[in-house]
Design a protein around this motif. Structure first.
Motif, PDB file in Angstrom:
ATOM      1  N   VAL A   8       0.838  -1.208   0.000  1.00 45.16           N
ATOM      2  CA  VAL A   8       0.000   0.000   0.000  1.00 45.16           C
ATOM      3  C   VAL A   8       0.874   1.260   0.000  1.00 45.16           C
ATOM      4  CG1 VAL A   8      -1.974  -1.139   1.092  1.00 45.16           C
ATOM      5  CG2 VAL A   8      -0.256  -0.026   2.540  1.00 45.16           C
ATOM      6  N   THR A   9       2.058   1.181   0.614  1.00 41.97           N
ATOM      7  CA  THR A   9       2.972   2.329   0.592  1.00 41.97           C
ATOM      8  C   THR A   9       3.481   2.574  -0.822  1.00 41.97           C
ATOM      9  OG1 THR A   9       3.665   1.800   2.847  1.00 41.97           O
ATOM     10  CG2 THR A   9       5.063   3.298   1.588  1.00 41.97           C
ATOM     11  N   PHE A  10       3.893   1.506  -1.501  1.00 40.52           N
ATOM     12  CA  PHE A  10       4.335   1.645  -2.896  1.00 40.52           C
ATOM     13  C   PHE A  10       3.182   2.136  -3.779  1.00 40.52           C
ATOM     14  CE2 PHE A  10       7.933  -1.764  -2.608  1.00 40.52           C
ATOM     15  CZ  PHE A  10       8.596  -0.958  -1.697  1.00 40.52           C
ATOM     16  N   ALA A  11       1.969   1.679  -3.482  1.00 43.16           N
ATOM     17  CA  ALA A  11       0.799   2.114  -4.260  1.00 43.16           C
ATOM     18  C   ALA A  11       0.568   3.612  -4.100  1.00 43.16           C
ATOM     19  CB  ALA A  11      -0.439   1.340  -3.815  1.00 43.16           C
ATOM     20  N   LEU A  12       0.772   4.122  -2.903  1.00 40.29           N
ATOM     21  CA  LEU A  12       0.638   5.565  -2.677  1.00 40.29           C
ATOM     22  C   LEU A  12       1.651   6.340  -3.515  1.00 40.29           C
ATOM     23  CD1 LEU A  12      -0.471   8.012  -1.134  1.00 40.29           C
ATOM     24  CD2 LEU A  12       1.163   7.496   0.694  1.00 40.29           C
ATOM     25  N   LEU A  13       2.889   5.857  -3.515  1.00 38.90           N
ATOM     26  CA  LEU A  13       3.932   6.530  -4.304  1.00 38.90           C
ATOM     27  C   LEU A  13       3.631   6.435  -5.799  1.00 38.90           C
ATOM     28  CD1 LEU A  13       7.084   5.256  -2.355  1.00 38.90           C
ATOM     29  CD2 LEU A  13       5.936   7.476  -2.135  1.00 38.90           C
ATOM     30  N   LEU A  14       3.232   5.247  -6.254  1.00 40.60           N
ATOM     31  CA  LEU A  14       2.936   5.051  -7.681  1.00 40.60           C
ATOM     32  C   LEU A  14       1.739   5.883  -8.115  1.00 40.60           C
ATOM     33  CD1 LEU A  14       3.578   3.543 -10.307  1.00 40.60           C
ATOM     34  CD2 LEU A  14       2.122   1.661  -9.498  1.00 40.60           C
ATOM     35  N   SER A  15       0.739   5.991  -7.245  1.00 40.38           N
ATOM     36  CA  SER A  15      -0.451   6.773  -7.599  1.00 40.38           C
ATOM     37  C   SER A  15      -0.103   8.254  -7.785  1.00 40.38           C
ATOM     38  CB  SER A  15      -1.526   6.615  -6.522  1.00 40.38           C
ATOM     39  OG  SER A  15      -1.124   7.208  -5.296  1.00 40.38           O
ATOM     40  N   LYS A  16       0.872   8.735  -7.037  1.00 30.18           N
ATOM     41  CA  LYS A  16       1.300  10.117  -7.200  1.00 30.18           C
ATOM     42  C   LYS A  16       2.038  10.304  -8.521  1.00 30.18           C
ATOM     43  CE  LYS A  16       1.542  11.318  -2.302  1.00 30.18           C
ATOM     44  NZ  LYS A  16       2.387  11.804  -1.183  1.00 30.18           N
TER      45      LYS A  16
END
Length: 363
Positions: free
Chosen positions: A227-235
């Motif tokens: 979920v942390t990587f997903a937050l970064l990727l979504s940005k």
């Protein structure tokens, strides 16, 4: 039948809560000792500080059948069940029935002790002796005979069969079973479902099979990392998929994940349960498949990233963790619905209807 299943699960989870500190401490002792070049000692003349750590950890792991049996029995029958439960675990160790033997022996001794307490009547003067002497002694006698002459051999066969099955898997089968263990092992983020495969991994570790334990350790970190990587990727993709509250929760979930605590993902998952569980389970499965396929094992059952250096293939472990987390991140970004700034902030705007009251008379 459902009530019985819930009862058995409750007793087992109670025992696991008591057993975990022993498992973690023993595993870390083995890891620290091995990293320092220690070995299991057989003679005091060979003792060194690293070997003392390794040997103490191995001795601690040898207590697992007794711990699981003793505290299952305690959960069922209270204090009178502890001593016979520990003895059933010792029998399991002696017979080579291992963790599974301790598990079954704990239930056997617990329910025997409970039955004696509820149905055996003694004179008034002997009532004070029931919890301290009569119940533990009778339970140990009956349970011991059952373990030695009835249950011990079949349990030993089952333990050996499971061990031989795991060690006999080919590479493609390892990838499949690694995926299954990883996916189920984190499906409810440390909840009751996850504890079942994780308990099996702990039992196999006791038999010297470390690969499933490696899956357990790594897969538990994939959801918070994912979920942390997903937050970064979504940005990077300019697609907002988390609310402001979820972003704050992710900031807490990531350091928890570093320590192998998956529960930090629960507040995030509850807002979009199906998509989040699907994404994290696939990521955990991929992580498990990679780890098992390349033969990575962990001698330590807990500790998160801090025990990766003690694993048999640390580079494989890091790759499995990162790839599984990236899979989770990509899936989340692809399948979660994009949010507007208002939705992300939690602002709900209600449409206001204008009503023309000019033609209404209030006379």
């Amino acid at each position: 039948m459902k009530g019985l299943g819930q009862e058995l699960k409750r007793h087992m989870l109670t025992a696991i809560s008591y057993m975990l500190p022993l498992v973690v401490a023993s595993g870390l002792l083995i890891a620290v000792g091995n990293l320092m070049g220690g070995q299991v000692i057989t003679d005091l003349s060979e003792v060194t500080i690293p070997s003392a750590f390794t040997s103490l950890g191995v001795l601690g792991m040898g207590l697992l059948p007794s711990f699981i049996a003793g505290y299952i029995s305690y959960s069922i029958a209270d204090r009178p069940g502890i001593a016979p439960g520990f003895l059933m675990g010792q029998i399991a160790s002696f017979l080579g029935a291992g963790f599974l033997g301790g598990l079954i022996g704990g239930f056997v001794s617990g329910y025997i002790a409970l039955a004696i307490r509820n149905y055996v009547k003694v004179p008034k003067w002997a009532e004070a002796l029931m919890p301290m002497m009569i119940i533990p002694t009778l339970t140990a006698m009956i349970g011991g005979l059952l373990m030695y002459f009835v249950l011990g051999t079949p349990i030993m066969w089952m333990t050996n069969g499971l061990t031989n099955f795991i060690t006999g898997l080919d590479q493609s089968s390892k990838a499949l079973y690694g995926f299954i263990i990883g996916a189920i092992g984190c499906i409810d983020y440390g909840g009751a479902i996850s504890k079942v495969p994780n308990l099996i991994c702990d039992g196999l570790l006791l038999e010297g099979i470390t690969e499933p334990e490696g899956i357990k350790v790594l897969a538990a970190m994939v959801p918070p990392f994912g979920v942390t990587f997903a937050l970064l990727l979504s940005k990077v993709m300019h697609k907002r998929i988390f609310t402001n509250t979820e972003v704050e929760n992710i900031k807490v979930a990531f350091p928890m994940g570093v320590c192998m605590i998956s529960e930090g993902v629960i507040p995030i998952a509850m807002n979009d349960l199906i998509r989040t569980v699907f994404s994290t389970s696939i990521g955990c499965g991929v992580c498990g498949a990679i780890s098992f396929f390349f033969g990575n094992g962990s001698p330590v059952p807990s500790g998160g990233v801090f025990v990766i250096p003690a694993m048999s293939q640390p580079l494989v472990a890091v790759a499995a963790l990162l790839i599984g987390s990236c899979v989770t991140a990509v899936l989340l970004v692809l399948i979660k619905k994009p949010l507007t700034e208002e939705e992300a902030a939690g602002v709900v705007e209600e449409a206001e209807e204008e009503v023309d009251l000019s033609g209404i008379s209030f006379d």
